[in-house]
Structure formats: C-alpha cells, structure tokens
Design an enzyme around this catalytic site. Structure first.
Site, PDB file in Angstrom:
ATOM      1  N   SER A 242       0.859  -1.011   0.003  1.00 52.51           N
ATOM      2  CA  SER A 242      -0.185  -0.009   0.000  1.00 52.51           C
ATOM      3  C   SER A 242       0.675   1.096   0.090  1.00 52.51           C
ATOM      4  O   SER A 242       1.645   1.311  -0.959  1.00 52.51           O
ATOM      5  CB  SER A 242      -1.095  -0.098   1.060  1.00 52.51           C
ATOM      6  OG  SER A 242      -1.986   0.909   1.086  1.00 52.51           O
ATOM      7  N   ASP A 349      -7.789  -2.763  -7.491  1.00 50.42           N
ATOM      8  CA  ASP A 349      -7.565  -2.620  -6.141  1.00 50.42           C
ATOM      9  C   ASP A 349      -8.583  -1.579  -5.302  1.00 50.42           C
ATOM     10  O   ASP A 349      -9.030  -0.834  -5.848  1.00 50.42           O
ATOM     11  CB  ASP A 349      -6.126  -1.572  -6.093  1.00 50.42           C
ATOM     12  CG  ASP A 349      -5.720  -1.378  -4.823  1.00 50.42           C
ATOM     13  OD1 ASP A 349      -4.673  -2.351  -4.471  1.00 50.42           O
ATOM     14  OD2 ASP A 349      -5.802  -0.668  -4.167  1.00 50.42           O
ATOM     15  N   HIS A 398      -6.566  -5.926  -1.758  1.00 54.36           N
ATOM     16  CA  HIS A 398      -5.724  -4.933  -1.420  1.00 54.36           C
ATOM     17  C   HIS A 398      -4.580  -5.476  -0.527  1.00 54.36           C
ATOM     18  O   HIS A 398      -5.075  -5.894   0.553  1.00 54.36           O
ATOM     19  CB  HIS A 398      -6.380  -3.460  -0.802  1.00 54.36           C
ATOM     20  CG  HIS A 398      -5.286  -2.310  -0.534  1.00 54.36           C
ATOM     21  ND1 HIS A 398      -4.727  -1.778  -1.482  1.00 54.36           N
ATOM     22  CD2 HIS A 398      -4.945  -1.818   0.644  1.00 54.36           C
ATOM     23  CE1 HIS A 398      -3.981  -0.810  -1.210  1.00 54.36           C
ATOM     24  NE2 HIS A 398      -3.990  -0.709   0.051  1.00 54.36           N
TER      25      HIS A 398
END
Length: 504
Positions: A242, A349, A398
């Site tokens: 991330s 995502d 994610h």
C-alpha cells in the site's frame, strides 16, 4: 552448562539428526514412491532452523522435495526437532521466530508526534539475504486531517504503544511452508509512523505540529543494520504494501545510493512494491478535498508533498520539476528507476476504487460504476504492460505479500512466490543463456475483464452477512447482468455462468 557450549552441542546434534533424517528419506524413496505415484498431493518442504547455521555457511533457502514420503513429512520433521530440543536443558525452551523491536539510536529521527522511530528485526545468521519491509496505512496532508488521524489511528503516528515483538506472515514468515523462498532471510519490519508515504524529511518544531520523516527513517534503519550484519549481505530486498509499496518506488534507488556511498558496492538492492501502483485518473464522482479518502489523489499528494517537505527520486524530480507529485504514481516514477523492481498489483484495487469514489457498500452497482470498474482494470493493464517483472491478478482486493494466503493466488497457473523466485533467477542468470529460464515467467497479468474472474482470488464475504460468496454470487451482488452480458457476447447465459465460475 555454558550457553555457548550448549548451543554448539545442540547445533551439531541437530545437523546429525537432519543428516540421518535425509538419509532415511532418500532410502525410502524407491519403495514409497510406488505407493504415491500419481498422487495429487503437493510436496512439502522441510525447515532446518536457521538459528543453528553458522554465519560462515553461505547456504540460502533451499526447498527440499520429499514427494515419496510427503504424507509423513510434517510428523517426521516435528519429531526430529522435538528430539533435538529435548537433548539438553538449554534446548527445552521453544524457539522464538518473532521479530524484536529496536528503537533508532538517532533520537532526532522520529514518528509524527516526536516519539522515537524504530524497526523490528529477526536475524538469520546463515543468510546473506535481507528483506526490509515498509508498512502501509494511507497518509494525512494537513493539520486538520493529521489531527483526526492522531486521535483515531495513533499507532500510525506514534511508537508509544508498539509491542516488543511482531510475528511475520506471508513473505515475512520464518516457516518454509508459508514462505518457500524467503523464509530464512534476515527480516526487518519498519512500522509506518510518518504518515507521508515514506517521503518526508521535516522534523517536529515549534512551527510544525508533526514530524514527517519517512525517508529519513529508512535511511537511518539501513545505517543501523550495517552494524548488525547487513555489511556482509549479498542482497537487500526493499518491500512494502500500500503506502509502503509506493514508498518502495520512492526509496529503492536512494537505498542503493546510500550503500554505494558507504562503500558497500557488493550488496544488490531490489524492490518489491505491493499494491502501491496508484493511478492519477479522474474520479467516478468528483468531491472536495476534505480528507485523504475522498480527496482526488493528485490534489492530496500536491498538498501532502508541501506539508511533508517530501523528497522523490532525483531522476523523476528532474523530469517533473515543479510538479514532483507525479513521482508518487507508479507508471510515472517506475521508468526513472535504476534498481530492479517487481510490481504486485490487483487489477481492481480496493484502495484505488475508494479514492475514485466507487464505494461497494452492498447495494447493486449502477451500470456507469460497472463500466468505470472495468475501465480501471484496462487502464492498470496498460500502465503495467512494459513492466518486465510483475504479478497482476484480476481481483478486488488490497495488499497481498504479508497475507497468509499469498501462496494461493495464481496468474496463468503461477503463484506469486514462484514468480518472485523466477525473478530472482532471471536477475542471477542475466548474463547467462536465457533458455535456462524457460517455464519460469516473471510477467504475469490476468486477461479476463471482471473483478474476481480469476478463480484463485481471495475469498469475498458479504459485507453485511459475513457469508462467503463465489464469483457468480459476487458479480450478481455487484449488479452484473448475466443475461445482458451473454446477449452482448452472443452466447447462452448458462455457458457464460460456467465460464465465470471456472475463471475462463
């Protein structure tokens, strides 16, 4: 008993036991092989504890293939380890594979609130490979939303309540069953407490309510690791998920340059960016810039880079002088990097959809939203097509590399750990005959067009009931019109449902 003598005895005993075990397994191979030939079970890997291997040994992780006795492997190796641990009093204590907390010796490099920054580390004395992981967790870009973040997510801005140890999972796991290629590397986990996508270089002062020192934290951790074994490393893999994945793109060349300037030219530096390849595309529904989640990505980063005193890779900065915010978007910064980087990115995502104001709240998705989601997958494919080493499943998710299920997801029949191993081989064999890498792909991207059309995607759960959904249930839940799509494709709806279920 002297601890060092005890340790040496235990080490020799374990080596002897493992040698006996391997000999027994190899001798049983011919007889047992006939029993399991044709079995669909997957071979397991035995784990020689890395703590018992001497620094002088250059052996790296080695997946062992004991197909012939795979049914008994777990039990057999457990007995071997238990026997070794019970031989001496000092061995009775359970081995601890957790990473231990270290605060930075340089107290001027801090978290947002001025508390000391730090890192978690698990040493593996037999390995010359180091994995340094950058944690993710969004960001904040002004006094107001940073204040709100401090009240609700203090762990991401302060080290006050960090635990003394951390258990690694996924690529940080010390277990070869969960992490077949990197399990015995030296592991370092750097907690995210700078809220600046690992780019900031400004201390806390009377004028600044918060410090933003993400880039400096990485630099300081690398400096300390050089006194703890990194100086003898062969390879450093800078990984992150991330915001940490974006942090890898922003810092991998800087880490390589730091080591080179300090005279450690023999350490290869590479990057692994997971779920950090964001697009600066137009939102589905435009909103104001009140917080990081609703703010358009380009505006949020514009404000943030000024607030953080953010730094970006030099070659990217030169290409986008005055608009350095461009360097936070993967497809713009990647071409400027010198270090090899492997990109892992879900085609759909969840964080990208969130900043694009597509919120999957359980209500059927409108046709315009559905087209936007499909187009997002196409745009990501286009930005990734020239990235030589990448893994991009058509899933709605994610982050993945620290998930316990990271071995289960496949693209074109290849798992992510296998792709990373192939990448490692391709870089090692770059000067050799490329034919040796046949059947070992490193550029893997799904071609199917819908979220979760890949049957190995992580499990989806209904946000309200918590029940698992298969791909067809999920698509209908999203408002996918099977009848209409089948008509457009000129096929029977039942056939289309069958293709979706199988991931065709």
């Amino acid at each position: 008993m002297n601890p060092s003598v005890c340790f040496e005895r235990r080490k020799r005993t374990l080596k002897l036991l493992c040698s006996v075990a391997l000999l027994a397994l190899s001798l049983s191979g011919d007889a047992d092989g006939r029993k399991v030939r044709g079995s669909r079970a997957q071979p397991r890997r035995a784990q020689p504890p890395a703590q018992f291997r001497e620094r002088s040994e250059a052996t790296e992780s080695f997946p062992l293939d004991f197909t012939a006795v795979e049914g008994n492997m777990d039990n057999f190796m457990t007995q071997v380890k238990n026997l070794a641990q019970s031989l001496y009093p000092c061995s009775a204590q359970k081995l601890n594979y957790d990473m231990k907390l270290h605060f930075l010796e340089n107290a001027t490099v801090t978290c947002n609130d001025g508390t000391p920054a730090g890192y978690y580390m698990r040493e593996s004395k037999g390995s010359r490979r180091w994995l340094v992981f950058l944690e993710g967790g969004w960001y904040c870009f002004d006094k107001e939303n940073c204040g709100s973040r401090y009240e609700t997510m203090r762990r991401l801005m302060s080290s006050t309540k960090w635990p003394q140890s951390k258990t690694g999972t996924g690529i940080l796991s010390p277990q070869p069953e969960e992490n077949p290629h990197w399990w015995n590397a030296n592991m370092v986990f750097i907690p995210y407490c700078s809220s600046d996508v690992w780019s900031g270089a400004s201390p806390k002062t009377d004028q600044n309510d918060y410090a933003f020192m993400g880039a400096l934290i990485i630099k300081e951790v690398v400096k300390e690791l050089l006194t703890k074994g990194l100086e003898g490393a062969k390879l450093l893999l800078l990984a992150g998920s991330s915001a940490g994945g974006t942090g890898v793109l922003l810092n991998v060349d800087r880490v390589a340059e730091q080591l080179e300037e300090l005279g450690h030219t023999g350490i290869q530096v590479r990057g692994l960016s997971d779920s950090g390849w964001f697009l600066d595309n137009k939102q589905y529904r435009c909103t104001d810039c009140s917080d990081p989640i609703s703010c358009p990505p380009t505006e949020a980063i514009r404000r943030g880079i000024r607030y953080w005193n953010g730094v970006v890779p030099e070659r990217c900065r030169q290409q986008h002088e005055g608009e350095e915010w461009n360097c936070f978007f993967g497809y713009k910064v990647y071409p400027t990097l010198k270090s090899p980087v492997f990109v892992v990115q879900w085609l759909f995502d969840e964080a990208q959809l969130t900043v694009d104001n597509i919120h999957l709240t359980g209500q059927p998705v409108q046709e315009g939203q559905w087209r936007y989601i499909e187009n997002l997958g196409n745009e990501l494919r286009n930005t990734l097509k020239d990235v030589p080493a990448m893994f991009a499943p058509a899933c709605l998710s994610h982050e993945v590399i620290t998930r316990t299920y990271w071995m289960d997801v496949q693209v074109k029949g290849v798992s992510l750990p296998r792709a990373l191993q192939c990448w490692d081989r391709s870089l090692q064999d770059s000067s050799k005959n490329k034919s040796t890498l046949k059947g070992c792909p490193v550029h893997l991207i799904d071609s199917c067009p819908w979220p979760h059309c890949n049957p190995t995607c992580p499990t989806i759960r209904d946000q309200f009931t918590g029940q698992e959904m298969n791909v067809v249930q999920f698509l209908m839940h999203m408002g996918f019109d099977v009848q209409k799509m089948a008509q457009q494709q000129g096929m029977d709806p039942g056939k289309l449902l069958g293709m979706l279920s199988s991931g065709s």
